[in-house]
Design an enzyme around this catalytic site. Structure first.
Site, short mmCIF file in Angstrom:
data_model
loop_
_atom_site.label_atom_id
_atom_site.label_comp_id
_atom_site.label_asym_id
_atom_site.label_seq_id
_atom_site.Cartn_x
_atom_site.Cartn_y
_atom_site.Cartn_z
N HIS A 119 22.76 18.00 -17.46
CA HIS A 119 22.39 16.59 -17.40
C HIS A 119 22.46 15.96 -18.80
O HIS A 119 22.50 16.65 -19.81
CB HIS A 119 20.96 16.44 -16.86
CG HIS A 119 20.83 16.79 -15.42
ND1 HIS A 119 21.07 15.90 -14.40
CD2 HIS A 119 20.49 17.96 -14.81
CE1 HIS A 119 20.88 16.48 -13.24
NE2 HIS A 119 20.53 17.74 -13.46
N GLU A 134 30.98 8.60 -21.95
CA GLU A 134 31.05 9.42 -20.75
C GLU A 134 32.49 9.80 -20.44
O GLU A 134 33.43 9.30 -21.05
CB GLU A 134 30.41 8.67 -19.56
CG GLU A 134 28.91 8.44 -19.71
CD GLU A 134 28.08 9.68 -19.39
OE1 GLU A 134 28.68 10.75 -19.17
OE2 GLU A 134 26.85 9.57 -19.33
#
Length: 490
Positions: free
Chosen positions: A168, A288
């Site tokens: 995560h 990302e």
């Protein structure tokens, strides 16, 4: 005989034996954006803004503000390196992982001191500070804070006691708190935290950093391949032929990966949410995998840290969010999932799958399909639909014949240019939930999109109709062994 790999240090030793696969530097580097800025040019690849390239992994041995610590980046930022680290060929990575999913080897719990607990820091001690203890870099100057990008989050479900491991987005928020971002409905530990919150409890969690690359790759499997209750550490065990070793945490009722370089122990707090960029107010989180910097979330959960343990002279492992390293970690398990789903439905047709770098390992797959008879015409599109169901974040599928190298995007585009007609070979599936990090998946981009995160999934069928295969035979060259001419050549 290849060196045995069972932790980060043995993985690095293997890379040192391979020319050009690992470089080290003693020049001081600032973890604040500079470290990632350097590696962007050395070997990031992936969807990182050009110029970038595929290159060696890099060890920084002099990290500003962290005497004695080292940071390694790019360990898996090359499919060739991943294949060497997992002991197989590049084109067989997906197939090998699927075999391991089908034949898992569960981890084992060992009592007693573990390598990751050679040094112990308790949060209750004076001077405890995550920022000082963990050399977590930022990718860019706009990041919300220092990020742990390769932390193996491990926890047990409050009801069933079944364990799960996932990776995560973790940002250091204070001396003893981390924010953790859960993509809604996408990760099992998020479901565990939600259930613990319903029960009014904190969820004990460990975050193991610097592990065997087999663990990092295996941790990226998702449903339906590994449903809730399936411990992906079992895939890593099958890959190595020996179980992953676990140890008891020193401060919480949880387990951690025993040979890890660092372990952060803590609890996911119920009914507490954190603004991800509360300290810097940049509006951004971190870069990302699609290649864009993601927005900071106002709904991150909070981990209250209880302890940090580590090996002597620990090695921090990190990655650049959109790098080829993410492609390896996300893409290879996706290949395995797609291959397994299609092989079960129509054995012998799907020859291979490649989740190309351009899709960050998630958005795009090239499927090499073999039509054995006239009745197989149309099955290639059925296989693409199965791929979409096996991996919901997939947006585009390219279908090619068995004579096209699915790992060579030039060959794939050749097939598109000579075996594809836009008016008959594009299949669109609008209005399907995809991935929220794709900025084009938004009503502002197209009125056909009803909500952010919804996309039009598309199949590009670049296969030859079975009845026309004889008209599309590639030029046949003489088979030779070129070594006779190349050996000793200047």
């Amino acid at each position: 005989m290849q060196q045995k790999v069972n932790d980060l240090r043995s993985a690095l030793e293997l890379l040192r034996s391979m020319p050009g696969q690992l470089v080290s530097t003693k020049v001081e580097v600032d973890p604040e954006a500079e470290l990632s800025g350097v590696y962007r040019y050395v070997g990031a690849g992936g969807t990182v803004k050009r110029p970038t390239k595929e290159g060696p992994a890099m060890m920084f041995e002099n990290v500003k503000g962290h005497p004695g610590a080292r940071v390694v980046i790019g360990l898996m930022a090359s499919r060739r390196r991943v294949a060497a680290l997992l002991g197989t060929e590049m084109e067989n990575l997906g197939k090998k992982l699927w075999e391991c999913v089908d034949s898992p080897l569960p981890p084992v719990f060992e009592e007693g001191p573990a390598p990751c607990q050679e040094v112990v820091h308790l949060a209750s001690e004076e001077g405890f500070d995550l920022n000082r203890l963990v050399p977590a870099p930022t990718n860019t100057p706009q990041d919300a804070g220092p990020y742990i990008t390769l932390g193996m989050c491990y926890a047990a479900h409050p009801d069933t006691g079944r364990w799960d491991v996932t990776i995560h987005r973790l940002c250091i928020q204070s001396r003893d708190t981390l924010s953790i971002f859960f993509t809604p409905g996408a990760r099992h530990i998020g479901a565990m935290a939600e259930r613990a919150e319903q029960l009014g409890r904190a969820l004990p969690i460990s975050i193991s950093i610097g592990v065997d690359p087999a663990i990092a790759i295996s941790s990226c499997f998702e449903p339906p391949t590994t449903p809730l209750g399936y411990d992906e550490l079992s895939v890593a065990g099958a890959l190595r032929g020996e179980p992953v070793r676990l140890c008891r945490c020193v401060s919480v009722d949880c387990r951690a990966i025993a040979p890890a370089e660092y372990v952060i122990e803590g609890e996911v707090l119920p009914h507490v949410r954190i603004q991800e960029d509360q300290n810097r107010r940049t509006g951004y989180a971190m870069p990302e995998f699609p290649g864009y910097t993601g927005p900071a979330s106002s709904e991150c959960w909070c981990i209250k840290v209880k302890a940090v343990t580590h090996r002597k002279n620990p090695i921090m492992q990190t990655c650049i969010g959109p790098s080829e390293e993410h492609v390896s970690m996300a893409g290879i398990p996706t290949e395995a999932s797609i291959y397994g789903m299609v092989e079960r439905a129509m054995p012998g047709r799907l020859q291979n799958v490649y989740c190309a770098s351009a899709g960050g390992g998630k958005y795009m797959a090239v499927m090499q399909f073999r039509k054995l008879s006239a009745s197989d015409e149309g099955r290639q599109r059925q296989a693409a639909l199965l791929a979409f169901s096996a991996f919901s974040e997939l947006k585009h599928v390219f279908l090619v014949d068995e004579d096209v190298d699915c790992f060579d995007m030039n060959d794939v585009l050749w097939a598109m240019n000579t075996r594809f007609q836009g008016d008959r070979d594009i299949v669109t599936i609008p209005g399907v939930r995809c991935h929220p990090l794709d900025p084009s998946n938004d009503p502002a981009y197209s009125p056909s999109i009803r909500d952010h995160g919804i996309a039009c999934k598309t199949i590009f069928d670049c296969t030859v109709p079975f009845t026309l295969k004889e008209r599309f035979v590639r030029a046949a060259f003489m088979e030779t062994d070129p070594s006779r001419w190349l050996d000793g050549a200047k």
